[in-house]
Design a protein around this motif. Structure first.
Motif, PDB file in Angstrom:
ATOM      1  N   LYS A 140      72.625 -44.746 -10.265  1.00 15.73           N
ATOM      2  CA  LYS A 140      72.878 -42.952  -9.105  1.00 15.73           C
ATOM      3  C   LYS A 140      73.839 -42.366 -10.775  1.00 15.73           C
ATOM      4  N   PHE A 141      74.690 -43.372 -11.560  1.00 18.90           N
ATOM      5  CA  PHE A 141      75.587 -42.526 -12.198  1.00 18.90           C
ATOM      6  C   PHE A 141      74.573 -42.475 -13.523  1.00 18.90           C
ATOM      7  N   ARG A 142      73.604 -43.133 -14.013  1.00 22.88           N
ATOM      8  CA  ARG A 142      73.034 -43.617 -14.743  1.00 22.88           C
ATOM      9  C   ARG A 142      71.885 -42.313 -15.348  1.00 22.88           C
ATOM     10  N   HIS A 143      71.524 -42.317 -14.004  1.00 22.18           N
ATOM     11  CA  HIS A 143      69.991 -41.040 -13.639  1.00 22.18           C
ATOM     12  C   HIS A 143      70.199 -39.519 -13.382  1.00 22.18           C
ATOM     13  N   ILE A 144      71.442 -39.797 -12.734  1.00 25.88           N
ATOM     14  CA  ILE A 144      71.112 -38.470 -11.949  1.00 25.88           C
ATOM     15  C   ILE A 144      72.900 -37.425 -12.669  1.00 25.88           C
ATOM     16  N   THR A 145      74.234 -38.645 -13.020  1.00 25.52           N
ATOM     17  CA  THR A 145      75.016 -38.135 -13.052  1.00 25.52           C
ATOM     18  C   THR A 145      75.664 -37.848 -14.889  1.00 25.52           C
ATOM     19  N   LEU A 146      75.143 -38.978 -14.927  1.00 22.92           N
ATOM     20  CA  LEU A 146      75.955 -38.162 -16.838  1.00 22.92           C
ATOM     21  C   LEU A 146      74.530 -37.459 -16.973  1.00 22.92           C
ATOM     22  N   PRO A 147      73.459 -37.283 -16.961  1.00 19.98           N
ATOM     23  CA  PRO A 147      72.109 -36.159 -17.442  1.00 19.98           C
ATOM     24  C   PRO A 147      72.959 -34.865 -17.267  1.00 19.98           C
ATOM     25  N   MET A 148      73.420 -34.668 -16.283  1.00 17.88           N
ATOM     26  CA  MET A 148      73.683 -33.601 -15.875  1.00 17.88           C
ATOM     27  C   MET A 148      74.312 -33.178 -15.792  1.00 17.88           C
ATOM     28  N   ILE A 149      75.455 -33.727 -16.078  1.00 18.30           N
ATOM     29  CA  ILE A 149      77.230 -33.577 -16.709  1.00 18.30           C
ATOM     30  C   ILE A 149      77.139 -33.911 -18.180  1.00 18.30           C
ATOM     31  N   TRP A 150      76.566 -33.768 -19.269  1.00 15.25           N
ATOM     32  CA  TRP A 150      75.845 -34.007 -20.168  1.00 15.25           C
ATOM     33  C   TRP A 150      77.177 -32.943 -21.009  1.00 15.25           C
ATOM     34  N   ASP A 151      76.340 -32.461 -20.821  1.00 16.67           N
ATOM     35  CA  ASP A 151      76.951 -30.970 -21.823  1.00 16.67           C
ATOM     36  C   ASP A 151      78.620 -30.970 -21.789  1.00 16.67           C
ATOM     37  N   VAL A 152      79.054 -31.131 -19.797  1.00 18.13           N
ATOM     38  CA  VAL A 152      80.557 -30.995 -19.686  1.00 18.13           C
ATOM     39  C   VAL A 152      81.128 -32.191 -20.583  1.00 18.13           C
ATOM     40  N   VAL A 153      80.121 -33.016 -20.728  1.00 17.27           N
ATOM     41  CA  VAL A 153      81.275 -33.908 -22.203  1.00 17.27           C
ATOM     42  C   VAL A 153      81.203 -34.461 -23.196  1.00 17.27           C
ATOM     43  N   GLY A 154      79.775 -33.471 -23.504  1.00 18.95           N
ATOM     44  CA  GLY A 154      80.498 -33.134 -24.738  1.00 18.95           C
ATOM     45  C   GLY A 154      81.171 -32.458 -24.990  1.00 18.95           C
ATOM     46  N   ILE A 155      81.718 -30.848 -24.189  1.00 17.64           N
ATOM     47  CA  ILE A 155      83.304 -30.536 -24.363  1.00 17.64           C
ATOM     48  C   ILE A 155      83.839 -31.123 -23.998  1.00 17.64           C
ATOM     49  N   ALA A 156      83.493 -32.043 -23.193  1.00 16.64           N
ATOM     50  CA  ALA A 156      85.123 -32.902 -23.163  1.00 16.64           C
ATOM     51  C   ALA A 156      85.795 -33.965 -24.329  1.00 16.64           C
ATOM     52  N   GLY A 157      84.880 -34.356 -25.262  1.00 16.67           N
ATOM     53  CA  GLY A 157      84.813 -35.088 -25.801  1.00 16.67           C
ATOM     54  C   GLY A 157      84.882 -34.370 -27.737  1.00 16.67           C
ATOM     55  N   VAL A 158      85.125 -32.461 -27.670  1.00 18.97           N
ATOM     56  CA  VAL A 158      85.423 -31.691 -28.305  1.00 18.97           C
ATOM     57  C   VAL A 158      86.900 -31.652 -28.575  1.00 18.97           C
ATOM     58  N   LEU A 159      87.228 -31.821 -27.123  1.00 18.54           N
ATOM     59  CA  LEU A 159      88.819 -32.089 -26.985  1.00 18.54           C
ATOM     60  C   LEU A 159      89.493 -32.868 -26.828  1.00 18.54           C
ATOM     61  N   TRP A 160      88.915 -34.034 -26.652  1.00 15.80           N
ATOM     62  CA  TRP A 160      89.209 -35.640 -27.636  1.00 15.80           C
ATOM     63  C   TRP A 160      89.765 -35.570 -28.366  1.00 15.80           C
ATOM     64  N   THR A 161      88.395 -35.127 -29.343  1.00 14.67           N
ATOM     65  CA  THR A 161      88.661 -34.829 -31.153  1.00 14.67           C
ATOM     66  C   THR A 161      89.768 -34.564 -31.610  1.00 14.67           C
ATOM     67  N   ILE A 162      89.831 -33.249 -31.075  1.00 13.96           N
ATOM     68  CA  ILE A 162      90.982 -32.377 -31.737  1.00 13.96           C
ATOM     69  C   ILE A 162      92.262 -32.670 -31.161  1.00 13.96           C
ATOM     70  N   GLY A 163      92.956 -32.696 -29.788  1.00 14.94           N
ATOM     71  CA  GLY A 163      93.866 -33.231 -29.474  1.00 14.94           C
ATOM     72  C   GLY A 163      94.583 -34.539 -30.441  1.00 14.94           C
ATOM     73  N   SER A 164      93.392 -35.812 -30.239  1.00 15.64           N
ATOM     74  CA  SER A 164      94.155 -37.148 -31.390  1.00 15.64           C
ATOM     75  C   SER A 164      93.948 -36.866 -32.288  1.00 15.64           C
ATOM     76  N   VAL A 165      93.480 -35.615 -33.050  1.00 18.02           N
ATOM     77  CA  VAL A 165      93.932 -35.837 -34.730  1.00 18.02           C
ATOM     78  C   VAL A 165      95.384 -35.639 -34.860  1.00 18.02           C
ATOM     79  N   LYS A 166      95.470 -35.132 -34.023  1.00 16.82           N
ATOM     80  CA  LYS A 166      97.077 -34.313 -33.961  1.00 16.82           C
ATOM     81  C   LYS A 166      98.279 -34.712 -32.931  1.00 16.82           C
ATOM     82  N   ILE A 167      97.889 -35.682 -33.111  1.00 16.59           N
ATOM     83  CA  ILE A 167      99.109 -36.650 -32.488  1.00 16.59           C
ATOM     84  C   ILE A 167      99.985 -37.337 -33.460  1.00 16.59           C
ATOM     85  N   PHE A 168     101.383 -37.216 -32.290  1.00 20.81           N
ATOM     86  CA  PHE A 168     102.797 -36.571 -33.354  1.00 20.81           C
ATOM     87  C   PHE A 168     103.513 -37.294 -32.457  1.00 20.81           C
ATOM     88  N   GLU A 169     103.984 -36.633 -31.116  1.00 23.34           N
ATOM     89  CA  GLU A 169     105.311 -37.364 -30.371  1.00 23.34           C
ATOM     90  C   GLU A 169     105.345 -38.182 -29.916  1.00 23.34           C
TER      91      GLU A 169
END
Length: 317
Positions: free
Chosen positions: A219-248
């Motif tokens: 169900k996750f592979r064939h329903i959930t993941l395809p349906m939220i794929w665009d949100v996963v992409g946005i979350a990946g962008v947020l992670w990339t930006i945040g992790s490149v700036k890691i400091f504290e």
């Protein structure tokens, strides 16, 4: 005949209603509302970004006139061993930390969808994300501390089960501790984002899958993941930006928190800080700005690659 057609056209134009008064009023208010935002954006974002690029081609200590040196600052940056450590460590935080965070987020997304108390658990999982990174770094510093007279919690448990104490916070090991701390602190944020997208999926899709005998993974592979794929992409962008700036977190975990940690643990953000404020002699703002430009380019390349890799047909439901 032509004259009659022209009269009808003119008459038709005269019947076109004029713009409503409230629409005209909105148009007049557009620039007074938008212009201050544009000015602030240019003043505090575009302007400093352009100044950073310009200063990266100069040698400047913060006083006097910057001296144009061409690509010398970039050559000095690339020849620095500390920069190479910082670059590799930053990529590790982006890649390894990202894989760990999203695997954990996907796992919880599979489990929480069918749980009755999912919203309460979601709030609990989100809690570490609201804690300051400095506090999280201090917490994990106490947990993984190595001190034969007074061990941290991790080494205390190892000793209790007969295993020797480990030096978790040594330069060769601390990167993995930071990655674990990042995953622990960030997973709740991405779980919340993914669950918000999952909540929009029509329940009948899962009901049909249940009738067909689908497993949770199917169900996750064939329903959930395809349906939220665009949100996963946005979350990946947020992670990339945040992790490149890691400091504290690295600054506190890998060092005493009052001065710079060993250079084997540095990130690009710490390298910028060192070239700007942490050097024992004259600040090297040209090298610091060159590193900041590298960070901008790195984020741009990673984000564009991620968006291109995850590009797919948008599913409507």
């Amino acid at each position: 005949m032509a004259h009659a057609v022209q009269e009808r056209v003119v008459a038709g134009r005269s019947r076109v209603p004029a713009a409503a008064p409230h629409l005209a009023h909105k148009r007049r208010l557009f620039w007074p509302f938008v212009l201050p935002s544009i000015v602030l954006y240019v003043l505090f974002l575009v302007g400093p970004a352009v100044a950073t690029v310009v200063l990266s081609f100069t040698r400047w200590s913060g006083a006097g006139t910057p001296k144009f040196t061409g690509l010398d600052e970039y050559a000095q940056m690339l020849g620095s061993e500390s920069f190479r450590y910082a670059f590799v460590n930053t990529l590790m935080y982006v890649a390894v930390g990202g894989v760990g965070t999203f695997l954990l987020a996907f796992l919880f997304a599979m489990v929480l969808r069918d749980m009755k108390a999912s919203k309460m658990i979601r709030a609990i999982l989100f809690f570490p994300n609201i804690v300051a990174p400095v506090a999280i770094g201090m917490f994990f510093g106490f947990v993984f501390r190595y001190n034969p007279s007074k061990q941290g919690l991790a080494n205390f448990l190892l000793n209790m089960f007969g295993a020797p104490a480990a030096k978790f916070l040594q330069p060769e090991n601390v990167v993995w501790v930071v990655i674990g701390a990042l995953v622990w602190a960030s997973a709740g944020f991405y779980i919340t984002i993914l669950m918000a997208a999952i909540d929009r999926i029509p329940p009948y899709l899962y009901e049909d899958a249940d009738l067909c005998g689908a497993t949770p993974f199917q169900k996750f592979r064939h329903i959930t993941l395809p349906m939220i794929w665009d949100v996963v992409g946005i979350a990946g962008v947020l992670w990339t930006i945040g992790s490149v700036k890691i400091f504290e977190m690295v600054f506190v975990l890998a060092g005493p928190g009052t001065y710079l940690p060993p250079n084997k643990t540095w990130t690009l953000a710490i390298y910028v800080y060192d070239r700007s404020f942490g050097t024992q002699g004259t600040p090297e703002y040209g090298v610091a700005c060159a590193t900041a430009v590298v960070m901008i380019v790195l984020v741009t390349v990673l984000v564009l690659t991620l968006r291109r890799t995850m590009r797919g047909e948008r599913l409507e439901y």
